[in-house]
Design a protein around this motif. Sequence first.
Motif, PDB file in Angstrom:
ATOM      1  N   GLN A  23      60.039 -25.956   9.578  1.00  0.00           N
ATOM      2  CA  GLN A  23      61.343 -25.298   9.678  1.00  0.00           C
ATOM      3  C   GLN A  23      62.115 -25.757  10.915  1.00  0.00           C
ATOM      4  O   GLN A  23      63.348 -25.690  10.960  1.00  0.00           O
ATOM      5  CB  GLN A  23      61.181 -23.767   9.690  1.00  0.00           C
ATOM      6  N   ASP A  24      61.407 -26.266  11.920  1.00  0.00           N
ATOM      7  CA  ASP A  24      62.070 -26.701  13.154  1.00  0.00           C
ATOM      8  C   ASP A  24      62.676 -28.100  13.049  1.00  0.00           C
ATOM      9  O   ASP A  24      63.478 -28.490  13.892  1.00  0.00           O
ATOM     10  CB  ASP A  24      61.075 -26.669  14.322  1.00  0.00           C
ATOM     11  N   THR A  25      62.269 -28.860  12.036  1.00  0.00           N
ATOM     12  CA  THR A  25      62.802 -30.219  11.885  1.00  0.00           C
ATOM     13  C   THR A  25      64.038 -30.272  10.989  1.00  0.00           C
ATOM     14  O   THR A  25      64.636 -31.327  10.838  1.00  0.00           O
ATOM     15  CB  THR A  25      61.726 -31.158  11.288  1.00  0.00           C
ATOM     16  N   GLN A  26      64.410 -29.121  10.406  1.00  0.00           N
ATOM     17  CA  GLN A  26      65.528 -29.096   9.474  1.00  0.00           C
ATOM     18  C   GLN A  26      66.836 -28.781  10.185  1.00  0.00           C
ATOM     19  O   GLN A  26      66.887 -27.908  11.062  1.00  0.00           O
ATOM     20  CB  GLN A  26      65.271 -28.049   8.372  1.00  0.00           C
ATOM     21  N   ARG A  27      67.883 -29.510   9.805  1.00  0.00           N
ATOM     22  CA  ARG A  27      69.192 -29.327  10.432  1.00  0.00           C
ATOM     23  C   ARG A  27      70.121 -28.437   9.607  1.00  0.00           C
ATOM     24  O   ARG A  27      71.150 -27.986  10.112  1.00  0.00           O
ATOM     25  CB  ARG A  27      69.862 -30.693  10.647  1.00  0.00           C
ATOM     26  N   HIS A  28      69.771 -28.197   8.335  1.00  0.00           N
ATOM     27  CA  HIS A  28      70.623 -27.374   7.485  1.00  0.00           C
ATOM     28  C   HIS A  28      70.138 -25.923   7.529  1.00  0.00           C
ATOM     29  O   HIS A  28      68.980 -25.649   7.882  1.00  0.00           O
ATOM     30  CB  HIS A  28      70.610 -27.897   6.047  1.00  0.00           C
ATOM     31  N   PRO A  29      70.989 -24.945   7.168  1.00  0.00           N
ATOM     32  CA  PRO A  29      70.596 -23.530   7.187  1.00  0.00           C
ATOM     33  C   PRO A  29      69.432 -23.267   6.223  1.00  0.00           C
ATOM     34  O   PRO A  29      69.370 -23.820   5.127  1.00  0.00           O
ATOM     35  CB  PRO A  29      71.869 -22.807   6.736  1.00  0.00           C
ATOM     36  N   LEU A  30      68.503 -22.401   6.627  1.00  0.00           N
ATOM     37  CA  LEU A  30      67.350 -22.047   5.816  1.00  0.00           C
ATOM     38  C   LEU A  30      67.396 -20.565   5.460  1.00  0.00           C
ATOM     39  O   LEU A  30      68.025 -19.761   6.159  1.00  0.00           O
ATOM     40  CB  LEU A  30      66.046 -22.340   6.582  1.00  0.00           C
ATOM     41  N   LEU A  31      66.721 -20.195   4.357  1.00  0.00           N
ATOM     42  CA  LEU A  31      66.605 -18.796   3.983  1.00  0.00           C
ATOM     43  C   LEU A  31      65.853 -18.043   5.077  1.00  0.00           C
ATOM     44  O   LEU A  31      64.944 -18.596   5.711  1.00  0.00           O
ATOM     45  CB  LEU A  31      65.873 -18.667   2.650  1.00  0.00           C
ATOM     46  N   PRO A  32      66.213 -16.805   5.315  1.00  0.00           N
ATOM     47  CA  PRO A  32      65.558 -16.026   6.384  1.00  0.00           C
ATOM     48  C   PRO A  32      64.037 -15.977   6.244  1.00  0.00           C
ATOM     49  O   PRO A  32      63.315 -16.092   7.234  1.00  0.00           O
ATOM     50  CB  PRO A  32      66.173 -14.634   6.237  1.00  0.00           C
ATOM     51  N   GLY A  89      58.917 -17.064   8.175  1.00  0.00           N
ATOM     52  CA  GLY A  89      57.531 -17.302   7.730  1.00  0.00           C
ATOM     53  C   GLY A  89      57.054 -18.713   8.002  1.00  0.00           C
ATOM     54  O   GLY A  89      55.875 -18.965   8.248  1.00  0.00           O
ATOM     55  N   GLY A  90      57.992 -19.662   7.965  1.00  0.00           N
ATOM     56  CA  GLY A  90      57.670 -21.043   8.270  1.00  0.00           C
ATOM     57  C   GLY A  90      57.014 -21.806   7.128  1.00  0.00           C
ATOM     58  O   GLY A  90      56.596 -21.233   6.117  1.00  0.00           O
ATOM     59  N   PHE A  91      56.960 -23.105   7.284  1.00  0.00           N
ATOM     60  CA  PHE A  91      56.251 -23.983   6.348  1.00  0.00           C
ATOM     61  C   PHE A  91      55.894 -25.266   7.076  1.00  0.00           C
ATOM     62  O   PHE A  91      56.490 -25.603   8.114  1.00  0.00           O
ATOM     63  CB  PHE A  91      57.097 -24.282   5.102  1.00  0.00           C
ATOM     64  N   ARG A  92      54.939 -25.990   6.521  1.00  0.00           N
ATOM     65  CA  ARG A  92      54.538 -27.265   7.116  1.00  0.00           C
ATOM     66  C   ARG A  92      54.098 -28.203   6.006  1.00  0.00           C
ATOM     67  O   ARG A  92      53.204 -27.868   5.213  1.00  0.00           O
ATOM     68  CB  ARG A  92      53.416 -27.079   8.140  1.00  0.00           C
ATOM     69  N   SER A 128      53.341 -22.515   3.370  1.00  0.00           N
ATOM     70  CA  SER A 128      54.695 -22.208   2.926  1.00  0.00           C
ATOM     71  C   SER A 128      54.827 -20.705   2.741  1.00  0.00           C
ATOM     72  O   SER A 128      53.980 -20.076   2.100  1.00  0.00           O
ATOM     73  CB  SER A 128      55.021 -22.926   1.614  1.00  0.00           C
ATOM     74  N   ALA A 129      55.894 -20.137   3.318  1.00  0.00           N
ATOM     75  CA  ALA A 129      56.099 -18.690   3.238  1.00  0.00           C
ATOM     76  C   ALA A 129      56.598 -18.259   1.866  1.00  0.00           C
ATOM     77  O   ALA A 129      56.503 -17.078   1.513  1.00  0.00           O
ATOM     78  CB  ALA A 129      57.085 -18.250   4.323  1.00  0.00           C
ATOM     79  N   VAL A 130      57.114 -19.192   1.084  1.00  0.00           N
ATOM     80  CA  VAL A 130      57.616 -18.882  -0.260  1.00  0.00           C
ATOM     81  C   VAL A 130      57.009 -19.864  -1.248  1.00  0.00           C
ATOM     82  O   VAL A 130      56.610 -20.972  -0.871  1.00  0.00           O
ATOM     83  CB  VAL A 130      59.158 -18.959  -0.301  1.00  0.00           C
ATOM     84  N   PRO A 131      56.900 -19.484  -2.521  1.00  0.00           N
ATOM     85  CA  PRO A 131      56.366 -20.413  -3.532  1.00  0.00           C
ATOM     86  C   PRO A 131      57.260 -21.643  -3.673  1.00  0.00           C
ATOM     87  O   PRO A 131      58.481 -21.559  -3.550  1.00  0.00           O
ATOM     88  CB  PRO A 131      56.365 -19.577  -4.817  1.00  0.00           C
ATOM     89  N   ILE A 132      56.647 -22.799  -3.920  1.00  0.00           N
ATOM     90  CA  ILE A 132      57.381 -24.054  -4.109  1.00  0.00           C
ATOM     91  C   ILE A 132      57.405 -24.379  -5.594  1.00  0.00           C
ATOM     92  O   ILE A 132      56.348 -24.482  -6.242  1.00  0.00           O
ATOM     93  CB  ILE A 132      56.714 -25.187  -3.321  1.00  0.00           C
ATOM     94  N   SER A 133      58.605 -24.549  -6.148  1.00  0.00           N
ATOM     95  CA  SER A 133      58.737 -24.821  -7.581  1.00  0.00           C
ATOM     96  C   SER A 133      58.712 -26.309  -7.889  1.00  0.00           C
ATOM     97  O   SER A 133      58.254 -26.724  -8.950  1.00  0.00           O
ATOM     98  CB  SER A 133      60.033 -24.200  -8.121  1.00  0.00           C
TER      99      SER A 133
END
Length: 249
Positions: A167-176, A181-184, A208-213
């Motif tokens: 989540q720290d390498t992304q420059r665009h807005p992310l879901l709360p 929760g973060g992801f790697r 991943s804090a959320v499921p990946i589709s």
Amino acid sequence: MSTKIALKFSRSNRIYRPSEPVEGKIVIKSPSSISHYGIRLSVNGSVNLQVRGGSAGVIETFYGVVKPITIVNKSIEVKPSGKIGSGTTEVPFTMVLKQNGEKSLERFYETFHGTDVSIQYLFTVDIARGYLYKSLSATMEVIVESDKADLLERPVSPEMAIFYITQDTQRHPLLPEIKSGGFRVTGRMSTLCSLLDPISGELTVETSAVPISSIDIHLLRVESILMGEKIVTETSLIQTTQMEMSVVI
């Protein structure tokens, strides 16, 4: 019925290397015999900026400022003055883009059709008919690939680049929930390969804090031009591939 002229190359895919002879036939279909003042075949290879539709990009703003780069410009006489009979006439031709020891105007870049930059090799046949008649001509592109001597020796040892995404390498807005929760995601990918070979690599979703589709891989084209001491670059999407996911328990 008017006289028609066309170029027919020996290879249906029209792919040649600079040191190989480009062979083919000039096909002339005429309802009656015609006189001419010679049949000439020319090839012009150049690097150009091109104008796209829609809004102008950064590179496109230099269109008209950056002059085309000539790679090759040569012409040969295929047939001297004479007559062409009625019906279908086929005139064979052979031309080598670069003779051994011959100094080209620039190096032979491979054919390239990008968003902003194009590298083209155009063959044109001209049949001169004098002042009272319009010259007959036809143009067709051939695809130029690098000579084997200019290619890297196989097998090419791949250079693997290791990467990670959080989540720290992304420059665009992310879901709360993703931001908190973060992801790697970690992986590695080959950065040195032939365009004829598949791009290989590995990717692992560690947390991943959320499921990946789905996971998509984008192949991007990077085009650059040198303006003085400044390099101007633009990136465009070429292909998107969706990866199959497997779960390891």
